[in-house]
Design a protein around this motif. Structure first.
Motif: not given
Lengths: 210, 210
Positions: A121-122, A124-126, A131, A134, A171, A175-176, B118, B121-122, B125, B131, B135, B175-176, B178
């Motif tokens: 995740v780290r 793909m966000t940078s 990204a 993935l 996530l 991560v969270l 985005t 999320v950055r 992470t 985080a 949460r 972010v990704l 898709f």
């Protein structure tokens, strides 16, 4: 993590500039990690990676079965080959397909307490290339192959919906660390999440693909 | 983005060291962004944020309705107050609750093409405090309040499942990217995702909370 890899028997014809052993494999992984992030999946060629690693391009097939397998190991750090995994997932009863998918990814990601997923995740966000990589993996190598075999409409939309729930689970779990999802056992998580993927894979989902 | 904010009328008694206008508000937002990330939501006090901003602590209530509202604006950059939003979501028909939730978040995140999501999320992470803040927001401020009103079991598990699908949707859409989920219209996405949240909110989900 190493169960599906070939043992260290050199191929019939050795043309690489290094011995076809663990050194070659490690050099390819390191080079691939760089080249895939720099160029993206489509831009990265097997030749460019082998050149960076200082080994023959044939070593990519020998050690990783091709570009896709190298990508899965080097960038996604997944301990499996996507094509083999899809075949295995599709082999069983279709009614339990989503359950097998969720269980497979959870089990892989759980093995190092989600560290691998967090790193993913780290990156793909940078990095846009990560990204893209993935996206390529989840959408094309995994879910579109599965959905293609099911012979159902809106396969792209279904693939991205499946990815959204599976990546969102990662996530929140790794991560969270939302509780109780972060520390629930695999069976509980599978029971909760699998019906969502089963619906995305097989049931009517939206009036039209937007 | 500014529709629910008070206009620049100063409070009855001005005790701040700066004028109680846009300068105060901006200084508080900047200070809050720093202090929440440094200390986490629980560790950050209104007093510490006000001191950093060089204004009186009463300005936090005046401009943001309290710590929670300031957090929502400064860190999550959400254009709403969580408590008001939850009340609005719960006001309508319960059968459409999940649809309203998905539509609300999608509409907010869509306004700047997901740039806000985005950034979120950055930060989450790379900073544990971010985080924790996220949460706190999703699990406690939004979903546990909603589920608490529904009077149903396994509220923590339900809250984290809802967050997993909603955040996964953001990840894949913004972010990704898709496709087609990245460019589908809101109605298509709501139709696809809302039934998942509705199940997590109201239906049996797992044999036991793990």
């Amino acid at each position: 993590m190493t169960s599906t890899e070939p043992q260290a028997t050199p191929p019939a014809r050795r043309r690489g500039r290094r011995p076809a052993g663990e050194d070659t494999r490690s050099a390819l992984l390191a080079a691939a990690g760089e080249v895939f992030v720099e160029q993206g999946y489509d831009g990265a060629t097997v030749r460019a990676i082998a050149t960076r690693a200082g080994v023959d391009a044939a070593m990519v097939n020998h050690w990783f079965g091709g570009k896709e397998g190298l990508f899965a190991k080097a960038v996604l750090q997944l301990p499996f080959d996507p094509q083999q995994t899809v075949a295995a997932l599709l082999a069983g009863d279709r009614a339990d397909l989503a359950e097998r998918i969720v269980r497979t990814f959870l089990t892989i990601w759980d093995t190092n307490e989600g560290g691998r997923f967090t790193a993913l995740v780290r990156s793909m966000t940078s990095h846009d290339a990560a990204a893209q990589a993935l996206r390529n993996f989840f959408q094309h190598m995994i879910f579109e192959r599965i959905i293609g075999q099911l012979g159902i409409d809106q396969s792209d939309l279904r693939a991205s919906l499946c990815a959204s729930q599976l990546l969102g689970l990662g996530l929140v779990r790794y991560v969270l660390r939302f509780e109780p999802l972060a520390s629930s056992d695999v069976d509980t998580v599978v029971a909760a999440i699998a019906p969502t993927l089963q619906r995305y894979l097989t049931e009517p989902i939206a009036p039209a693909a937007g």
